[in-house]
Design an enzyme around this catalytic site. Structure first.
Site, PDB file in Angstrom:
ATOM      1  N   GLY A 236       4.318 -65.845 -12.614  1.00 26.59           N
ATOM      2  CA  GLY A 236       4.725 -65.493 -11.253  1.00 26.59           C
ATOM      3  C   GLY A 236       4.665 -66.757 -10.415  1.00 26.59           C
ATOM      4  O   GLY A 236       5.119 -67.818 -10.853  1.00 26.59           O
ATOM      5  N   GLU A 237       4.066 -66.674  -9.256  1.00 22.98           N
ATOM      6  CA  GLU A 237       3.886 -67.842  -8.392  1.00 22.98           C
ATOM      7  C   GLU A 237       2.389 -67.990  -8.149  1.00 22.98           C
ATOM      8  O   GLU A 237       1.754 -67.115  -7.570  1.00 22.98           O
ATOM      9  CB  GLU A 237       4.645 -67.640  -7.083  1.00 22.98           C
ATOM     10  CG  GLU A 237       5.116 -68.937  -6.425  1.00 22.98           C
ATOM     11  CD  GLU A 237       3.936 -69.757  -5.872  1.00 22.98           C
ATOM     12  OE1 GLU A 237       3.894 -70.988  -6.113  1.00 22.98           O
ATOM     13  OE2 GLU A 237       3.064 -69.163  -5.223  1.00 22.98           O
ATOM     14  N   SER A 238       1.821 -69.090  -8.628  1.00 24.89           N
ATOM     15  CA  SER A 238       0.359 -69.210  -8.660  1.00 24.89           C
ATOM     16  C   SER A 238      -0.281 -69.124  -7.282  1.00 24.89           C
ATOM     17  O   SER A 238      -1.350 -68.524  -7.127  1.00 24.89           O
ATOM     18  CB  SER A 238      -0.047 -70.515  -9.349  1.00 24.89           C
ATOM     19  OG  SER A 238       0.479 -71.644  -8.659  1.00 24.89           O
TER      20      SER A 238
ATOM     21  N   CYS B 161       1.787 -69.199 -17.987  1.00 22.60           N
ATOM     22  CA  CYS B 161       2.536 -69.845 -16.905  1.00 22.60           C
ATOM     23  C   CYS B 161       1.675 -69.939 -15.641  1.00 22.60           C
ATOM     24  O   CYS B 161       0.697 -70.668 -15.614  1.00 22.60           O
ATOM     25  CB  CYS B 161       3.858 -69.124 -16.667  1.00 22.60           C
ATOM     26  SG  CYS B 161       5.051 -70.106 -15.728  1.00 22.60           S
TER      27      CYS B 161
ATOM     28  N   ARG C  21       1.891 -78.285 -11.495  1.00 19.19           N
ATOM     29  CA  ARG C  21       2.799 -77.161 -11.244  1.00 19.19           C
ATOM     30  C   ARG C  21       4.252 -77.609 -11.429  1.00 19.19           C
ATOM     31  O   ARG C  21       4.620 -78.734 -11.134  1.00 19.19           O
ATOM     32  CB  ARG C  21       2.613 -76.619  -9.826  1.00 19.19           C
ATOM     33  CG  ARG C  21       1.224 -76.090  -9.560  1.00 19.19           C
ATOM     34  CD  ARG C  21       1.016 -75.705  -8.108  1.00 19.19           C
ATOM     35  NE  ARG C  21       1.706 -74.466  -7.764  1.00 19.19           N
ATOM     36  CZ  ARG C  21       2.720 -74.380  -6.928  1.00 19.19           C
ATOM     37  NH1 ARG C  21       3.202 -75.461  -6.359  1.00 19.19           N
ATOM     38  NH2 ARG C  21       3.268 -73.216  -6.657  1.00 19.19           N
TER      39      ARG C  21
ATOM     40  N   ILE D 202       9.884 -71.264 -17.919  1.00 24.69           N
ATOM     41  CA  ILE D 202      10.545 -71.010 -16.633  1.00 24.69           C
ATOM     42  C   ILE D 202       9.684 -71.607 -15.527  1.00 24.69           C
ATOM     43  O   ILE D 202       8.580 -71.131 -15.264  1.00 24.69           O
ATOM     44  CB  ILE D 202      10.738 -69.497 -16.387  1.00 24.69           C
ATOM     45  CG1 ILE D 202      11.533 -68.846 -17.522  1.00 24.69           C
ATOM     46  CG2 ILE D 202      11.437 -69.268 -15.040  1.00 24.69           C
ATOM     47  CD1 ILE D 202      11.619 -67.330 -17.414  1.00 24.69           C
ATOM     48  N   ARG D 203      10.160 -72.678 -14.911  1.00 25.74           N
ATOM     49  CA  ARG D 203       9.374 -73.374 -13.871  1.00 25.74           C
ATOM     50  C   ARG D 203       7.941 -73.582 -14.364  1.00 25.74           C
ATOM     51  O   ARG D 203       6.970 -73.327 -13.662  1.00 25.74           O
ATOM     52  CB  ARG D 203       9.391 -72.598 -12.559  1.00 25.74           C
ATOM     53  CG  ARG D 203      10.753 -72.446 -11.917  1.00 25.74           C
ATOM     54  CD  ARG D 203      10.672 -71.644 -10.628  1.00 25.74           C
ATOM     55  NE  ARG D 203       9.836 -72.324  -9.655  1.00 25.74           N
ATOM     56  CZ  ARG D 203       9.256 -71.730  -8.612  1.00 25.74           C
ATOM     57  NH1 ARG D 203       9.414 -70.424  -8.430  1.00 25.74           N
ATOM     58  NH2 ARG D 203       8.521 -72.419  -7.770  1.00 25.74           N
TER      59      ARG D 203
ATOM     60  N   HIS E  73       6.198 -68.309 -21.340  1.00 24.77           N
ATOM     61  CA  HIS E  73       6.193 -66.840 -21.261  1.00 24.77           C
ATOM     62  C   HIS E  73       6.393 -66.244 -22.658  1.00 24.77           C
ATOM     63  O   HIS E  73       7.527 -65.941 -23.051  1.00 24.77           O
ATOM     64  CB  HIS E  73       7.310 -66.352 -20.341  1.00 24.77           C
ATOM     65  CG  HIS E  73       7.122 -66.683 -18.907  1.00 24.77           C
ATOM     66  ND1 HIS E  73       6.495 -65.840 -18.014  1.00 24.77           N
ATOM     67  CD2 HIS E  73       7.483 -67.773 -18.200  1.00 24.77           C
ATOM     68  CE1 HIS E  73       6.483 -66.393 -16.815  1.00 24.77           C
ATOM     69  NE2 HIS E  73       7.071 -67.576 -16.901  1.00 24.77           N
TER      70      HIS E  73
ATOM     71  N   GLU F 213       5.701 -63.320 -23.515  1.00 26.12           N
ATOM     72  CA  GLU F 213       6.021 -61.893 -23.361  1.00 26.12           C
ATOM     73  C   GLU F 213       7.519 -61.629 -23.197  1.00 26.12           C
ATOM     74  O   GLU F 213       7.974 -60.479 -23.275  1.00 26.12           O
ATOM     75  CB  GLU F 213       5.258 -61.312 -22.162  1.00 26.12           C
ATOM     76  CG  GLU F 213       5.822 -61.620 -20.794  1.00 26.12           C
ATOM     77  CD  GLU F 213       5.505 -63.023 -20.285  1.00 26.12           C
ATOM     78  OE1 GLU F 213       5.891 -63.325 -19.138  1.00 26.12           O
ATOM     79  OE2 GLU F 213       4.886 -63.810 -21.022  1.00 26.12           O
TER      80      GLU F 213
END
Length: 207
Positions: free
Chosen positions: A46-48, A78, A105, A133-134, A169, A171
């Site tokens: 997600g976004e940490s 991630c 990051r 992803i990012r 990721h 998953e």
């Protein structure tokens, strides 16, 4: 055996699917008190910064530190990797500070630089499929951290005792073997705790 997925942000359903395929029960964790019902925990991507804020808002910070203090396994993917790290490159304040690693990051670029690749991971016989992803990057690790895999000589999977992290990721693919690796960590820890409890109980009866 029950493994929780912190359900504040990220691919919760996908992690639960992979846990189920790996032979354990996966459940979403939305409240602090639910931590007492599980044997292991996954902190998804997600976004940490957002995840950190939500964890503070809903009192998960100390609760997850207490969970870790019981040596219950935790798996960060991630953004979850960033949340577990002791140090974040730059000025950003670290979150749980549980794992002796320094991370950067978005080290692999923005959304448009996302990619998939096959990775060799220590403890897993064949390569696994990983989606970046990012993605963050593990810049350095402490003496107690085992490097499990690298991509272009950069660390992307690591373990410190009961803590496991991945920059990517797992998953988001049909390959659930990294989740199976984590399930084995949880099973081993649960078995160790049970054996320790049995020995204490026998010693108590003997006295």
């Amino acid at each position: 055996m029950k493994i929780g997925v912190l359900a504040l942000q990220g691919a919760v359903a996908e992690h639960i699917r992979s846990i189920t395929r790996a032979g354990a029960e996966g459940v979403p964790i939305k409240k602090v008190e639910e931590l007492a019902t599980i044997d292991g925990l996954i902190i998804p991507g997600g976004e940490s910064t957002t995840i950190g804020k939500l964890m503070r808002k809903y009192d998960f910070m100390e609760a997850i530190r207490d969970f870790s203090a019981q040596s219950k396994p935790i798996f960060g993917t991630c953004a979850g990797l960033i949340v577990l790290a002791e140090r974040i490159q730059g000025d950003e304040e670290a979150h749980l500070k549980l794992m002796d690693i320094t991370v950067a990051r978005n080290a692999f670029g923005r959304q448009r630089e996302s990619f998939e690749t096959d990775l060799s991971v220590v403890g897993i016989e064949e390569t696994i499929r990983a989606v970046f992803i990012r993605a963050p990057l593990i810049l350095s690790v402490g003496a107690g951290v085992e490097i499990l895999s690298t991509y272009k000589d950069e660390i992307v999977t690591a373990r410190q005792g009961h803590l496991l992290v991945a920059s990517y990721h797992p998953e988001l693919t049909d390959d659930y073997r990294l989740h199976a690796y984590f399930v084995d960590m949880v099973r081993e820890q649960a078995s160790s705790f049970k054996n320790s409890y049995s020995r204490r109980h026998l010693d108590s009866e003997a006295t």
